[in-house]
Scaffold this motif. Structure first.
Motif, PDB file in Angstrom:
ATOM      1  N   GLU A  25      42.796  67.967   3.799  1.00  0.00           N
ATOM      2  CA  GLU A  25      42.825  68.448   5.014  1.00  0.00           C
ATOM      3  C   GLU A  25      42.142  68.549   6.114  1.00  0.00           C
ATOM      4  OE1 GLU A  25      40.689  68.687   2.517  1.00  0.00           O
ATOM      5  OE2 GLU A  25      38.546  68.711   2.906  1.00  0.00           O
ATOM      6  N   GLU A  26      41.416  67.059   6.105  1.00  0.00           N
ATOM      7  CA  GLU A  26      40.645  66.394   6.907  1.00  0.00           C
ATOM      8  C   GLU A  26      41.073  66.157   8.316  1.00  0.00           C
ATOM      9  OE1 GLU A  26      36.901  65.723   5.126  1.00  0.00           O
ATOM     10  OE2 GLU A  26      37.571  63.671   5.893  1.00  0.00           O
ATOM     11  N   VAL A  27      41.796  66.216   9.778  1.00  0.00           N
ATOM     12  CA  VAL A  27      43.249  65.613  10.488  1.00  0.00           C
ATOM     13  C   VAL A  27      41.951  64.062  10.708  1.00  0.00           C
ATOM     14  CG1 VAL A  27      44.379  66.579  12.382  1.00  0.00           C
ATOM     15  CG2 VAL A  27      43.198  67.978  11.051  1.00  0.00           C
ATOM     16  N   VAL A  28      41.060  64.403  11.308  1.00  0.00           N
ATOM     17  CA  VAL A  28      40.751  63.371  11.863  1.00  0.00           C
ATOM     18  C   VAL A  28      39.416  62.742  12.600  1.00  0.00           C
ATOM     19  CG1 VAL A  28      43.434  62.674  14.115  1.00  0.00           C
ATOM     20  CG2 VAL A  28      40.910  63.917  14.676  1.00  0.00           C
ATOM     21  N   HIS A  29      38.664  61.543  12.414  1.00  0.00           N
ATOM     22  CA  HIS A  29      37.194  62.221  13.253  1.00  0.00           C
ATOM     23  C   HIS A  29      35.995  62.261  11.401  1.00  0.00           C
ATOM     24  CE1 HIS A  29      38.195  62.777  17.085  1.00  0.00           C
ATOM     25  NE2 HIS A  29      39.020  61.495  16.853  1.00  0.00           N
ATOM     26  N   GLY A  30      36.863  61.430  10.399  1.00  0.00           N
ATOM     27  CA  GLY A  30      35.909  61.881   9.256  1.00  0.00           C
ATOM     28  C   GLY A  30      35.149  60.722   9.205  1.00  0.00           C
ATOM     29  N   ILE A  31      33.815  61.286   8.770  1.00  0.00           N
ATOM     30  CA  ILE A  31      32.927  60.121   9.125  1.00  0.00           C
ATOM     31  C   ILE A  31      32.699  59.301   7.866  1.00  0.00           C
ATOM     32  CG2 ILE A  31      30.225  59.472   8.913  1.00  0.00           C
ATOM     33  CD1 ILE A  31      30.164  62.011  11.124  1.00  0.00           C
ATOM     34  N   PRO A  32      32.880  57.774   6.909  1.00  0.00           N
ATOM     35  CA  PRO A  32      32.538  57.135   6.244  1.00  0.00           C
ATOM     36  C   PRO A  32      31.282  57.724   5.561  1.00  0.00           C
ATOM     37  CG  PRO A  32      33.826  56.029   7.892  1.00  0.00           C
ATOM     38  CD  PRO A  32      33.330  56.933   8.402  1.00  0.00           C
ATOM     39  N   GLY A  33      31.540  57.670   4.250  1.00  0.00           N
ATOM     40  CA  GLY A  33      30.393  58.473   3.141  1.00  0.00           C
ATOM     41  C   GLY A  33      30.388  57.635   2.003  1.00  0.00           C
ATOM     42  N   LYS A  34      30.243  58.198   1.550  1.00  0.00           N
ATOM     43  CA  LYS A  34      29.448  58.316  -0.396  1.00  0.00           C
ATOM     44  C   LYS A  34      30.769  58.763  -0.952  1.00  0.00           C
ATOM     45  CE  LYS A  34      25.533  59.892  -0.797  1.00  0.00           C
ATOM     46  NZ  LYS A  34      24.383  60.229  -0.715  1.00  0.00           N
ATOM     47  N   ARG A  35      31.613  59.508  -0.117  1.00  0.00           N
ATOM     48  CA  ARG A  35      32.886  60.171  -1.247  1.00  0.00           C
ATOM     49  C   ARG A  35      33.798  59.358  -1.485  1.00  0.00           C
ATOM     50  NH1 ARG A  35      37.070  64.863   1.949  1.00  0.00           N
ATOM     51  NH2 ARG A  35      38.321  64.517  -0.076  1.00  0.00           N
ATOM     52  N   LYS A  36      34.368  59.255  -2.732  1.00  0.00           N
ATOM     53  CA  LYS A  36      35.140  58.591  -3.762  1.00  0.00           C
ATOM     54  C   LYS A  36      36.716  59.168  -2.970  1.00  0.00           C
ATOM     55  CE  LYS A  36      32.696  56.551  -6.933  1.00  0.00           C
ATOM     56  NZ  LYS A  36      31.518  56.606  -8.084  1.00  0.00           N
ATOM     57  N   VAL A  37      37.743  58.078  -2.755  1.00  0.00           N
ATOM     58  CA  VAL A  37      39.012  57.792  -2.849  1.00  0.00           C
ATOM     59  C   VAL A  37      39.511  58.073  -4.163  1.00  0.00           C
ATOM     60  CG1 VAL A  37      41.245  57.468  -2.465  1.00  0.00           C
ATOM     61  CG2 VAL A  37      39.336  57.028  -0.673  1.00  0.00           C
TER      62      VAL A  37
END
Ligand code: MF3
Ligand code: CO
Length: 254
Positions: free
Chosen positions: A79-91
Protein backbone atom coordinates in the motif's frame (compact mmCIF):
# COMPACT_ATOMS: atom_id res chain seq x y z
CA UNK A 1 11.54 27.04 -18.08
CA UNK A 2 12.30 23.68 -19.68
CA UNK A 3 16.01 23.20 -20.28
CA UNK A 4 17.02 21.28 -23.43
CA UNK A 5 20.25 19.31 -23.15
CA UNK A 6 23.10 19.43 -25.65
CA UNK A 7 24.60 16.28 -27.16
CA UNK A 8 27.48 16.35 -24.66
CA UNK A 9 25.11 16.82 -21.73
CA UNK A 10 23.02 13.89 -22.95
CA UNK A 11 26.19 11.81 -23.08
CA UNK A 12 26.79 12.53 -19.37
CA UNK A 13 23.13 11.81 -18.56
CA UNK A 14 23.47 8.48 -20.35
CA UNK A 15 26.14 7.54 -17.83
CA UNK A 16 23.95 8.52 -14.87
CA UNK A 17 21.05 6.61 -16.42
CA UNK A 18 23.10 3.47 -16.90
CA UNK A 19 24.21 3.55 -13.27
CA UNK A 20 20.54 3.71 -12.23
CA UNK A 21 19.72 0.77 -14.53
CA UNK A 22 22.59 -1.31 -13.15
CA UNK A 23 21.67 -0.62 -9.53
CA UNK A 24 18.07 -1.65 -10.23
CA UNK A 25 19.30 -4.84 -11.88
CA UNK A 26 21.42 -5.65 -8.85
CA UNK A 27 18.47 -5.01 -6.54
CA UNK A 28 16.32 -7.37 -8.62
CA UNK A 29 18.93 -10.11 -8.11
CA UNK A 30 19.20 -9.72 -4.33
CA UNK A 31 15.50 -9.17 -3.66
CA UNK A 32 14.38 -12.30 -1.86
CA UNK A 33 12.03 -13.03 1.02
CA UNK A 34 13.78 -12.20 4.31
CA UNK A 35 16.06 -9.39 3.09
CA UNK A 36 15.55 -6.16 5.00
CA UNK A 37 15.03 -2.91 3.15
CA UNK A 38 18.04 -1.32 4.88
CA UNK A 39 20.24 -4.17 3.59
CA UNK A 40 19.05 -3.38 0.07
CA UNK A 41 19.79 0.31 0.64
CA UNK A 42 23.35 -0.38 1.86
CA UNK A 43 24.12 -2.54 -1.17
CA UNK A 44 22.72 0.12 -3.53
CA UNK A 45 24.64 2.95 -1.89
CA UNK A 46 27.89 1.00 -2.04
CA UNK A 47 27.34 0.28 -5.75
CA UNK A 48 26.41 3.88 -6.56
CA UNK A 49 29.60 5.14 -4.94
CA UNK A 50 31.67 2.42 -6.64
CA UNK A 51 30.42 3.83 -9.97
CA UNK A 52 31.79 7.22 -8.88
CA UNK A 53 28.29 8.62 -8.45
CA UNK A 54 26.41 10.14 -5.54
CA UNK A 55 23.04 8.89 -4.23
CA UNK A 56 20.66 11.68 -5.29
CA UNK A 57 17.98 11.10 -2.67
CA UNK A 58 20.22 10.93 0.42
CA UNK A 59 20.02 14.28 2.21
CA UNK A 60 17.47 15.57 -0.33
CA UNK A 61 15.45 18.41 1.07
CA UNK A 62 12.92 20.33 -0.88
CA UNK A 63 9.25 20.64 -1.52
CA UNK A 64 8.56 16.93 -0.95
CA UNK A 65 8.98 16.98 2.84
CA UNK A 66 10.13 19.19 5.68
CA UNK A 67 12.56 16.44 6.75
CA UNK A 68 15.62 15.59 4.66
CA UNK A 69 15.55 12.12 3.08
CA UNK A 70 17.78 9.67 4.97
CA UNK A 71 18.56 6.93 2.41
CA UNK A 72 19.76 6.14 -1.12
CA UNK A 73 16.71 4.14 -2.18
CA UNK A 74 13.00 4.65 -1.73
CA UNK A 75 11.46 1.22 -1.05
CA UNK A 76 7.67 1.21 -1.05
CA UNK A 77 5.85 -2.03 -0.29
CA UNK A 78 2.22 -2.93 -1.14
CA UNK A 79 0.00 0.00 0.00
CA UNK A 80 3.06 2.26 0.08
CA UNK A 81 3.11 4.30 -3.13
CA UNK A 82 6.48 6.08 -3.11
CA UNK A 83 9.18 7.43 -0.75
CA UNK A 84 9.20 4.46 1.65
CA UNK A 85 12.24 4.77 3.92
CA UNK A 86 14.46 1.66 4.15
CA UNK A 87 14.63 0.10 7.62
CA UNK A 88 14.34 -3.17 9.53
CA UNK A 89 11.30 -4.39 7.64
CA UNK A 90 11.79 -7.73 5.89
CA UNK A 91 10.46 -8.31 2.40
CA UNK A 92 7.94 -11.19 2.27
CA UNK A 93 6.70 -13.58 -0.37
CA UNK A 94 3.66 -12.00 -2.06
CA UNK A 95 4.89 -8.41 -1.59
CA UNK A 96 4.83 -5.85 -4.39
CA UNK A 97 8.00 -3.83 -3.84
CA UNK A 98 8.77 -0.54 -5.60
CA UNK A 99 12.43 0.43 -5.60
CA UNK A 100 13.31 3.97 -6.70
CA UNK A 101 16.89 5.13 -7.19
CA UNK A 102 18.41 8.45 -8.14
CA UNK A 103 22.08 9.21 -8.79
CA UNK A 104 24.19 12.24 -9.62
CA UNK A 105 27.19 11.73 -11.88
CA UNK A 106 29.38 14.50 -13.30
CA UNK A 107 26.77 17.08 -12.34
CA UNK A 108 23.75 15.36 -13.92
CA UNK A 109 20.98 13.23 -12.47
CA UNK A 110 19.37 9.94 -13.42
CA UNK A 111 16.16 8.68 -11.82
CA UNK A 112 14.38 5.34 -12.21
CA UNK A 113 12.12 2.91 -10.39
CA UNK A 114 10.82 -0.63 -10.83
CA UNK A 115 8.21 -2.58 -8.96
CA UNK A 116 9.12 -6.19 -8.22
CA UNK A 117 6.86 -9.10 -7.41
CA UNK A 118 8.31 -11.21 -4.61
CA UNK A 119 7.41 -14.83 -5.41
CA UNK A 120 3.76 -15.40 -6.24
CA UNK A 121 1.57 -12.33 -5.78
CA UNK A 122 -2.22 -11.97 -5.86
CA UNK A 123 -3.97 -11.75 -9.21
CA UNK A 124 -4.82 -8.11 -8.46
CA UNK A 125 -1.17 -7.34 -7.76
CA UNK A 126 -0.25 -9.01 -11.03
CA UNK A 127 -2.76 -6.95 -12.99
CA UNK A 128 -1.71 -3.72 -11.26
CA UNK A 129 1.96 -4.46 -11.94
CA UNK A 130 1.28 -5.12 -15.62
CA UNK A 131 -0.91 -2.04 -16.00
CA UNK A 132 1.71 0.23 -14.41
CA UNK A 133 4.57 -1.19 -16.47
CA UNK A 134 2.53 -0.87 -19.66
CA UNK A 135 1.48 2.67 -18.73
CA UNK A 136 5.16 3.64 -18.58
CA UNK A 137 6.02 1.84 -21.85
CA UNK A 138 3.08 3.47 -23.63
CA UNK A 139 3.95 6.89 -22.19
CA UNK A 140 7.54 6.53 -23.41
CA UNK A 141 6.23 5.72 -26.90
CA UNK A 142 4.48 9.09 -26.80
CA UNK A 143 7.76 10.96 -26.36
CA UNK A 144 8.03 12.23 -29.91
CA UNK A 145 9.37 15.62 -30.99
CA UNK A 146 6.51 18.03 -31.66
CA UNK A 147 3.94 16.09 -29.63
CA UNK A 148 2.42 17.84 -26.61
CA UNK A 149 3.44 17.00 -23.06
CA UNK A 150 0.03 15.99 -21.74
CA UNK A 151 -0.27 13.20 -24.31
CA UNK A 152 2.04 11.40 -21.87
CA UNK A 153 -0.25 12.19 -18.93
CA UNK A 154 -3.41 11.15 -20.74
CA UNK A 155 -1.88 7.91 -21.95
CA UNK A 156 -1.01 6.86 -18.37
CA UNK A 157 -4.50 7.62 -17.07
CA UNK A 158 -6.13 5.83 -20.00
CA UNK A 159 -4.10 2.66 -19.35
CA UNK A 160 -5.00 2.76 -15.65
CA UNK A 161 -8.70 3.24 -16.47
CA UNK A 162 -8.71 0.24 -18.77
CA UNK A 163 -8.24 -2.05 -15.75
CA UNK A 164 -10.33 0.01 -13.35
CA UNK A 165 -7.27 1.34 -11.51
CA UNK A 166 -6.70 4.96 -10.46
CA UNK A 167 -3.67 7.23 -10.73
CA UNK A 168 -2.07 9.23 -7.92
CA UNK A 169 -2.64 12.94 -8.40
CA UNK A 170 -0.53 14.36 -5.57
CA UNK A 171 2.83 13.27 -7.02
CA UNK A 172 4.13 13.74 -10.54
CA UNK A 173 6.92 13.00 -12.97
CA UNK A 174 9.37 15.77 -13.80
CA UNK A 175 12.05 17.22 -16.00
CA UNK A 176 15.57 16.18 -14.97
CA UNK A 177 19.14 17.26 -15.65
CA UNK A 178 21.44 19.35 -13.49
CA UNK A 179 18.71 19.10 -10.88
CA UNK A 180 16.72 16.04 -9.84
CA UNK A 181 13.48 17.94 -10.33
CA UNK A 182 13.27 20.39 -13.22
CA UNK A 183 10.36 21.73 -15.24
CA UNK A 184 7.98 20.51 -16.51
CA UNK A 185 5.80 18.63 -14.04
CA UNK A 186 4.37 15.52 -15.68
CA UNK A 187 0.94 14.67 -14.31
CA UNK A 188 -0.24 11.09 -14.57
CA UNK A 189 -3.71 12.19 -15.70
CA UNK A 190 -5.47 14.85 -17.73
CA UNK A 191 -6.55 15.82 -21.22
CA UNK A 192 -4.19 15.20 -24.13
CA UNK A 193 -2.87 17.89 -26.50
CA UNK A 194 -1.90 20.46 -23.86
CA UNK A 195 1.29 21.82 -22.36
CA UNK A 196 4.54 22.51 -24.17
CA UNK A 197 5.55 20.70 -27.36
CA UNK A 198 8.34 18.17 -26.84
CA UNK A 199 11.67 19.38 -28.16
CA UNK A 200 14.95 17.72 -28.97
CA UNK A 201 17.10 17.42 -25.83
CA UNK A 202 14.30 17.55 -23.27
CA UNK A 203 14.95 15.03 -20.48
CA UNK A 204 11.93 13.69 -18.63
CA UNK A 205 11.52 11.38 -15.62
CA UNK A 206 8.18 9.73 -16.31
CA UNK A 207 6.72 7.97 -13.28
CA UNK A 208 3.25 6.41 -13.35
CA UNK A 209 1.85 5.64 -9.89
CA UNK A 210 -1.24 3.43 -10.11
CA UNK A 211 -3.55 2.44 -7.26
CA UNK A 212 -5.78 -0.61 -6.95
CA UNK A 213 -8.46 1.52 -5.25
CA UNK A 214 -8.90 5.28 -5.02
CA UNK A 215 -6.37 7.91 -6.02
CA UNK A 216 -6.11 9.51 -2.56
CA UNK A 217 -2.87 9.15 -0.65
CA UNK A 218 -1.64 10.15 2.82
CA UNK A 219 1.84 10.71 4.22
CA UNK A 220 2.87 8.71 7.30
CA UNK A 221 4.33 10.18 10.50
CA UNK A 222 7.86 9.58 9.21
CA UNK A 223 7.12 12.62 6.96
CA UNK A 224 8.03 10.69 3.79
CA UNK A 225 6.21 7.42 3.21
CA UNK A 226 3.25 7.96 0.89
CA UNK A 227 0.52 5.32 1.31
CA UNK A 228 -2.86 4.86 -0.34
CA UNK A 229 -5.62 6.37 1.81
CA UNK A 230 -7.68 3.16 1.48
CA UNK A 231 -4.55 1.04 2.13
CA UNK A 232 -5.11 -0.90 -1.10
CA UNK A 233 -2.15 -1.74 -3.35
CA UNK A 234 -0.08 0.76 -5.28
CA UNK A 235 2.53 0.30 -7.99
CA UNK A 236 5.25 2.58 -9.42
CA UNK A 237 7.64 2.50 -12.37
CA UNK A 238 9.94 5.29 -13.56
CA UNK A 239 12.41 5.92 -16.35
CA UNK A 240 14.51 8.88 -17.44
CA UNK A 241 13.89 9.54 -21.12
CA UNK A 242 15.41 12.03 -23.56
CA UNK A 243 13.64 13.36 -26.64
CA UNK A 244 15.67 12.82 -29.84
CA UNK A 245 14.89 13.21 -33.56
CA UNK A 246 14.88 9.40 -33.75
CA UNK A 247 12.30 9.11 -30.97
CA UNK A 248 12.60 8.57 -27.22
CA UNK A 249 15.90 7.34 -25.78
CA UNK A 250 15.42 5.63 -22.43
CA UNK A 251 18.53 6.36 -20.39
CA UNK A 252 17.69 4.16 -17.40
CA UNK A 253 17.42 0.84 -19.22
CA UNK A 254 20.28 -1.40 -20.32
N1 MF3 B 1 11.79 9.46 -7.93
C1 MF3 B 1 11.32 10.24 -6.83
C2 MF3 B 1 11.07 11.66 -7.28
O1 MF3 B 1 11.46 12.03 -8.33
C3 MF3 B 1 12.18 10.12 -5.65
C4 MF3 B 1 12.41 11.30 -4.80
S1 MF3 B 1 13.00 10.80 -3.27
C5 MF3 B 1 13.72 12.12 -2.59
O2 MF3 B 1 10.39 12.40 -6.62
F1 MF3 B 1 14.23 11.78 -1.48
F2 MF3 B 1 14.66 12.54 -3.39
F3 MF3 B 1 12.85 13.05 -2.48
CO1 CO C 1 11.46 10.94 -10.05
Amino acid sequence: MIICKSASEIEIMREAGQIVANVLLKIEKILEPGITTIEMDRIAEKDIRAYGAIPAFKGYSGRLSSKSYPASLCISINEEVVHGIPGKRKVKRGDLVSVDVGVKKNGFFGDGARSYKVGQVSSTANRLWKATKEALDMAIDRCKMGDRLTNISNCIETRADRDGFSVVKDFVGHGIGRKLHEDPQILNYGLPGQGPALKRGMALAIEPMLNEGGSDVVILDDMWTVVTADRLLACHFEDTVVITPDGPEVLTRI
